[in-house]
Enzyme design. Structure first.
Site, PDB file in Angstrom:
ATOM      1  N   HIS A 122     -10.170   4.033   7.292  1.00  0.00           N
ATOM      2  CA  HIS A 122      -9.453   3.146   8.209  1.00  0.00           C
ATOM      3  C   HIS A 122      -9.881   3.367   9.646  1.00  0.00           C
ATOM      4  O   HIS A 122      -9.477   4.350  10.263  1.00  0.00           O
ATOM      5  CB  HIS A 122      -7.967   3.484   8.176  1.00  0.00           C
ATOM      6  CG  HIS A 122      -7.256   2.951   6.994  1.00  0.00           C
ATOM      7  ND1 HIS A 122      -6.056   2.313   7.100  1.00  0.00           N
ATOM      8  CD2 HIS A 122      -7.553   2.968   5.686  1.00  0.00           C
ATOM      9  CE1 HIS A 122      -5.645   1.949   5.900  1.00  0.00           C
ATOM     10  NE2 HIS A 122      -6.536   2.347   5.018  1.00  0.00           N
ATOM     11  N   ARG A 147     -12.514  -0.084   6.771  1.00  0.00           N
ATOM     12  CA  ARG A 147     -11.561  -1.142   7.124  1.00  0.00           C
ATOM     13  C   ARG A 147     -11.412  -1.132   8.635  1.00  0.00           C
ATOM     14  O   ARG A 147     -11.208  -0.067   9.231  1.00  0.00           O
ATOM     15  CB  ARG A 147     -10.222  -0.851   6.445  1.00  0.00           C
ATOM     16  CG  ARG A 147      -9.216  -1.963   6.592  1.00  0.00           C
ATOM     17  CD  ARG A 147      -7.853  -1.576   6.042  1.00  0.00           C
ATOM     18  NE  ARG A 147      -6.987  -1.094   7.098  1.00  0.00           N
ATOM     19  CZ  ARG A 147      -5.652  -1.056   7.026  1.00  0.00           C
ATOM     20  NH1 ARG A 147      -5.032  -1.445   5.922  1.00  0.00           N
ATOM     21  NH2 ARG A 147      -4.941  -0.612   8.030  1.00  0.00           N
ATOM     22  N   TYR A 159      -0.180  -4.281  13.402  1.00  0.00           N
ATOM     23  CA  TYR A 159      -0.280  -3.542  12.154  1.00  0.00           C
ATOM     24  C   TYR A 159      -1.637  -2.833  12.058  1.00  0.00           C
ATOM     25  O   TYR A 159      -2.674  -3.429  12.356  1.00  0.00           O
ATOM     26  CB  TYR A 159      -0.121  -4.465  10.926  1.00  0.00           C
ATOM     27  CG  TYR A 159      -0.642  -3.762   9.699  1.00  0.00           C
ATOM     28  CD1 TYR A 159       0.116  -2.765   9.103  1.00  0.00           C
ATOM     29  CD2 TYR A 159      -1.936  -3.992   9.236  1.00  0.00           C
ATOM     30  CE1 TYR A 159      -0.390  -2.033   8.051  1.00  0.00           C
ATOM     31  CE2 TYR A 159      -2.452  -3.269   8.183  1.00  0.00           C
ATOM     32  CZ  TYR A 159      -1.669  -2.292   7.599  1.00  0.00           C
ATOM     33  OH  TYR A 159      -2.188  -1.551   6.569  1.00  0.00           O
ATOM     34  N   ASP A 210      -7.352  -6.025   6.688  1.00  0.00           N
ATOM     35  CA  ASP A 210      -6.045  -6.230   6.063  1.00  0.00           C
ATOM     36  C   ASP A 210      -5.190  -7.125   6.962  1.00  0.00           C
ATOM     37  O   ASP A 210      -4.867  -6.746   8.100  1.00  0.00           O
ATOM     38  CB  ASP A 210      -5.364  -4.861   5.879  1.00  0.00           C
ATOM     39  CG  ASP A 210      -4.111  -4.937   5.025  1.00  0.00           C
ATOM     40  OD1 ASP A 210      -3.637  -6.050   4.726  1.00  0.00           O
ATOM     41  OD2 ASP A 210      -3.594  -3.860   4.648  1.00  0.00           O
ATOM     42  N   HIS A 212      -2.206  -8.047   6.116  1.00  0.00           N
ATOM     43  CA  HIS A 212      -0.857  -7.520   5.886  1.00  0.00           C
ATOM     44  C   HIS A 212       0.206  -8.620   5.802  1.00  0.00           C
ATOM     45  O   HIS A 212       1.226  -8.587   6.502  1.00  0.00           O
ATOM     46  CB  HIS A 212      -0.499  -6.469   6.940  1.00  0.00           C
ATOM     47  CG  HIS A 212       0.233  -5.296   6.364  1.00  0.00           C
ATOM     48  ND1 HIS A 212       1.595  -5.216   6.370  1.00  0.00           N
ATOM     49  CD2 HIS A 212      -0.198  -4.187   5.735  1.00  0.00           C
ATOM     50  CE1 HIS A 212       1.974  -4.082   5.780  1.00  0.00           C
ATOM     51  NE2 HIS A 212       0.893  -3.447   5.382  1.00  0.00           N
ATOM     52  N   GLU A 236      -7.747  -8.724   2.925  1.00  0.00           N
ATOM     53  CA  GLU A 236      -6.640  -8.232   2.102  1.00  0.00           C
ATOM     54  C   GLU A 236      -5.302  -8.858   2.483  1.00  0.00           C
ATOM     55  O   GLU A 236      -5.026  -9.059   3.675  1.00  0.00           O
ATOM     56  CB  GLU A 236      -6.574  -6.711   2.286  1.00  0.00           C
ATOM     57  CG  GLU A 236      -5.440  -6.058   1.535  1.00  0.00           C
ATOM     58  CD  GLU A 236      -5.318  -4.576   1.872  1.00  0.00           C
ATOM     59  OE1 GLU A 236      -6.308  -3.991   2.374  1.00  0.00           O
ATOM     60  OE2 GLU A 236      -4.239  -4.014   1.652  1.00  0.00           O
ATOM     61  N   GLU A 262      -1.193  -4.501  -3.438  1.00  0.00           N
ATOM     62  CA  GLU A 262      -0.651  -3.145  -3.264  1.00  0.00           C
ATOM     63  C   GLU A 262       0.857  -3.113  -3.513  1.00  0.00           C
ATOM     64  O   GLU A 262       1.392  -2.061  -3.827  1.00  0.00           O
ATOM     65  CB  GLU A 262      -0.996  -2.592  -1.873  1.00  0.00           C
ATOM     66  CG  GLU A 262      -0.349  -3.350  -0.736  1.00  0.00           C
ATOM     67  CD  GLU A 262      -0.734  -2.827   0.640  1.00  0.00           C
ATOM     68  OE1 GLU A 262      -1.897  -2.473   0.833  1.00  0.00           O
ATOM     69  OE2 GLU A 262       0.150  -2.780   1.512  1.00  0.00           O
ATOM     70  N   ARG A 283      -5.326  -4.743  -6.135  1.00  0.00           N
ATOM     71  CA  ARG A 283      -5.013  -3.510  -5.397  1.00  0.00           C
ATOM     72  C   ARG A 283      -3.891  -2.676  -5.994  1.00  0.00           C
ATOM     73  O   ARG A 283      -3.440  -1.697  -5.403  1.00  0.00           O
ATOM     74  CB  ARG A 283      -4.628  -3.883  -3.958  1.00  0.00           C
ATOM     75  CG  ARG A 283      -5.705  -4.639  -3.248  1.00  0.00           C
ATOM     76  CD  ARG A 283      -6.301  -3.946  -2.080  1.00  0.00           C
ATOM     77  NE  ARG A 283      -5.380  -3.319  -1.188  1.00  0.00           N
ATOM     78  CZ  ARG A 283      -5.448  -2.022  -0.876  1.00  0.00           C
ATOM     79  NH1 ARG A 283      -6.359  -1.249  -1.401  1.00  0.00           N
ATOM     80  NH2 ARG A 283      -4.582  -1.508  -0.006  1.00  0.00           N
ATOM     81  N   ASP A 316       1.153   6.995   2.320  1.00  0.00           N
ATOM     82  CA  ASP A 316       2.465   7.080   1.674  1.00  0.00           C
ATOM     83  C   ASP A 316       2.345   7.224   0.156  1.00  0.00           C
ATOM     84  O   ASP A 316       3.347   7.337  -0.536  1.00  0.00           O
ATOM     85  CB  ASP A 316       3.351   5.878   2.038  1.00  0.00           C
ATOM     86  CG  ASP A 316       2.652   4.543   1.898  1.00  0.00           C
ATOM     87  OD1 ASP A 316       1.658   4.314   2.601  1.00  0.00           O
ATOM     88  OD2 ASP A 316       3.106   3.731   1.080  1.00  0.00           O
ATOM     89  N   GLU A 339      -9.244   2.785  -1.743  1.00  0.00           N
ATOM     90  CA  GLU A 339      -8.807   3.072  -0.370  1.00  0.00           C
ATOM     91  C   GLU A 339      -8.569   4.574  -0.226  1.00  0.00           C
ATOM     92  O   GLU A 339      -8.021   5.207  -1.121  1.00  0.00           O
ATOM     93  CB  GLU A 339      -7.506   2.315  -0.070  1.00  0.00           C
ATOM     94  CG  GLU A 339      -6.980   2.559   1.334  1.00  0.00           C
ATOM     95  CD  GLU A 339      -5.684   1.797   1.625  1.00  0.00           C
ATOM     96  OE1 GLU A 339      -5.066   1.270   0.678  1.00  0.00           O
ATOM     97  OE2 GLU A 339      -5.300   1.732   2.801  1.00  0.00           O
ATOM     98  N   TRP A 402       6.288  -8.189   7.704  1.00  0.00           N
ATOM     99  CA  TRP A 402       5.579  -7.087   8.349  1.00  0.00           C
ATOM    100  C   TRP A 402       4.322  -6.808   7.550  1.00  0.00           C
ATOM    101  O   TRP A 402       4.314  -6.861   6.339  1.00  0.00           O
ATOM    102  CB  TRP A 402       6.447  -5.820   8.412  1.00  0.00           C
ATOM    103  CG  TRP A 402       5.645  -4.717   9.026  1.00  0.00           C
ATOM    104  CD1 TRP A 402       5.335  -4.584  10.347  1.00  0.00           C
ATOM    105  CD2 TRP A 402       5.025  -3.607   8.358  1.00  0.00           C
ATOM    106  NE1 TRP A 402       4.558  -3.474  10.539  1.00  0.00           N
ATOM    107  CE2 TRP A 402       4.356  -2.864   9.338  1.00  0.00           C
ATOM    108  CE3 TRP A 402       4.983  -3.202   7.021  1.00  0.00           C
ATOM    109  CZ2 TRP A 402       3.642  -1.714   9.035  1.00  0.00           C
ATOM    110  CZ3 TRP A 402       4.276  -2.067   6.719  1.00  0.00           C
ATOM    111  CH2 TRP A 402       3.605  -1.320   7.712  1.00  0.00           C
TER     112      TRP A 402
HETATM  113  C1  GCO Z   1      -2.880  -0.481   3.149  1.00  0.00           C
HETATM  114  C2  GCO Z   1      -1.452  -0.789   3.318  1.00  0.00           C
HETATM  115  C3  GCO Z   1      -0.585   0.271   3.895  1.00  0.00           C
HETATM  116  C4  GCO Z   1       0.869  -0.172   3.828  1.00  0.00           C
HETATM  117  C5  GCO Z   1       1.725   0.989   3.502  1.00  0.00           C
HETATM  118  C6  GCO Z   1       3.185   0.605   3.404  1.00  0.00           C
HETATM  119  O1  GCO Z   1      -3.635  -1.415   2.928  1.00  0.00           O
HETATM  120  O2  GCO Z   1      -3.208   0.693   3.181  1.00  0.00           O
HETATM  121  O3  GCO Z   1      -1.251  -2.077   3.750  1.00  0.00           O
HETATM  122  O4  GCO Z   1      -0.973   0.714   5.152  1.00  0.00           O
HETATM  123  O5  GCO Z   1       1.277  -0.748   5.008  1.00  0.00           O
HETATM  124  O6  GCO Z   1       1.280   1.540   2.317  1.00  0.00           O
HETATM  125  O7  GCO Z   1       3.936   1.675   2.951  1.00  0.00           O
HETATM  126 MG    MG Z   2      -2.765  -3.237   2.705  1.00  0.00          MG
END
Ligand code: GCO
Ligand code: MG
Length: 402
Positions: A122, A147, A159, A210, A212, A236, A262, A283, A316, A339, A402
């Site tokens: 990232h 990314r 974001y 991303d 998002h 993404e 995701e 994902r 996370d 990722e 978000w």
């Molecule tokens: C990514 C994701 C994360 C999410 C996070 C939310 O592509 O890695 O979008 O950054 O925002 O996992 O808990």
């Molecule tokens: Mg993502």
């Protein structure tokens, strides 16, 4: 091999993680990640109150039957809390089975399909210049895929842009932080970012981005078109995907590769997207999509339609999820990319792991099981701290994604 104890361990070594540890009467144990960012204690309670009591005394070797028991047997199917709990149990059981067989998990799944797992890192900066510097750092570290996210002029926060550069934590406050979003500013800015990046670095590296979940299908189609010349590896989460048919609109207008999923929990979330070939990368990952047992089914369906995997791997998701995902990635025939957002030193110390990074690839290691453990004593030193993901509003105050 009977299950004699199931522990649910909640700890916060830099961020919150929920871990399941299944102990058998033969002394072999397995661990699974059960972390659902911002809703951790819901999964912990689900596991403690509603799953653990049903599994004590069962045969730990019956992974499939236990999966079906927890999925069909709860009546209330699907959903992130249920599927994360199932994913954690499933991961721990695969860990046990592979340890009992004295094999690394990828061997049990069918063996290596590749030598290493290509990952993306990232790179992010508050503006384009800073993002360029960050991308250069990742290239220096050997990454093949990066990314790129950058702050959008006129917006206080964006974001994916963080102070910490090697890892970042979006769940940043005791109550949700409020961000302001402007689609118009964003759409003007992103093509400039990739124009600069290709200008500076050429076309030898994979770049990803991303969105998002911020756009509508028509807006995403427009963005895809304007980015085509920069040859992204993927775009993404351009649009929230509850309305799977929406992706037809994007597909009709652009050939940019699309990645999604995701936040998906089951094969049902992506069935139409896959069967209509509306995406290129799926994902979904081990922890939130029902463990190895279910992720394997999603990947097999995707393979029929030329869709490849691109497992979620943000901070996370604990190192346990990362370890399990790497064994899956090493085996899965239709692998695309993984990722890899690095964890903090505190997190890595609580979760000793066998996986290693070299030259843009991760390797799961040869330890038996999935190769990741939890140091319970150390974990106990980091008590749970409530933390939420931010929320997003438009400039007039309207709630947005978000
Ligand atoms: C990514 C994701 C994360 C999410 C996070 C939310 O592509 O890695 O979008 O950054 O925002 O996992 O808990
Ligand atoms: Mg993502």
């Amino acid at each position: 091999m009977k299950i004699v104890d199931i522990k649910v361990i909640v700890s916060c070594p830099g961020r919150n993680f929920v871990t399941v540890k299944i102990i058998t009467d033969e002394g072999v144990y397995g661990v699974g990640d059960a972390t659902l960012n911002g809703r951790e204690l819901a999964v912990a309670a689900y596991l403690e109150e509603h799953v653990a009591p049903c599994l004590i005394g069962r045969d730990a070797q019956q992974i499939e039957d236990i999966w079906q028991y927890l999925y069909r047997g709860c009546y209330w199917r699907r959903g992130p809390v249920t599927m994360t709990a199932i994913g954690a149990i499933d991961t721990a059981l695969w860990d046990i089975k592979a340890k009992a067989a004295n094999m690394p998990l990828y061997q049990l799944l069918g063996g290596k399909s590749r030598e290493g797992v290509m990952v993306y890192g990232h790179a992010n900066g508050s503006d384009i210049a800073e993002t360029i510097d960050e991308v250069a750092k990742y290239i220096d570290m050997g990454y093949k895929a990066i990314r790129a996210q950058s702050g959008v002029p006129g917006l206080d926060s964006t974001y994916g842009v963080a102070k910490e550069k090697m890892y970042y934590e979006p769940a940043d406050a005791d109550l949700p932080t409020e961000n302001i979003w402007s689609t118009q500013q964003y759409l003007r800015h992103v093509p400039k970012l990739f124009d600069h990046l290709r200008d500076k670095f050429g076309f030898d590296h994979h770049f990803l981005h991303d969105v998002h979940h911020r756009l509508t299908p028509n807006e995403a189609a427009g963005l895809g078109k304007s980015l085509e010349e920069y040859r992204l590896f993927w775009l993404e989460d351009a649009v929230p995907a509850e309305n799977q048919e929406g992706f037809r609109i994007i597909r009709q207008h652009t050939t940019i590769p699309l990645a999604l999923g995701e936040v998906f929990n089951t094969i049902w979330d992506c069935k139409n997207l896959i069967q209509e070939q509306l995406i290129d990368y799926i994902r979904a990952t081990v922890v939130h999509a029902g463990g190895i047992t279910h992720l394997r089914r999603i990947a097999d369906l995707a393979a029929i339609y030329h869709i490849r995997t691109g497992c979620h791997g943000a901070t996370d998701l604990s190192p346990i999820c990362m370890g399990a995902a790497l064994h899956f990635d090493t085996w899965v025939p239709n692998f695309g990319i993984q990722e890899y957002m690095r964890h903090s030193e505190e997190t890595d110390a609580v979760f000793p792991h066998a996986y290693t990074f070299k030259d843009g690839y991760l390797f799961p290691g040869e330890a038996s099981g999935h190769g990741v453990d939890i140091d319970e004593k150390l974990a106990a030193k980091y008590p749970y701290k409530r933390a939420y993901l931010p929320v997003n509003r438009l400039e007039d105050g309207t709630m947005w994604n978000w």
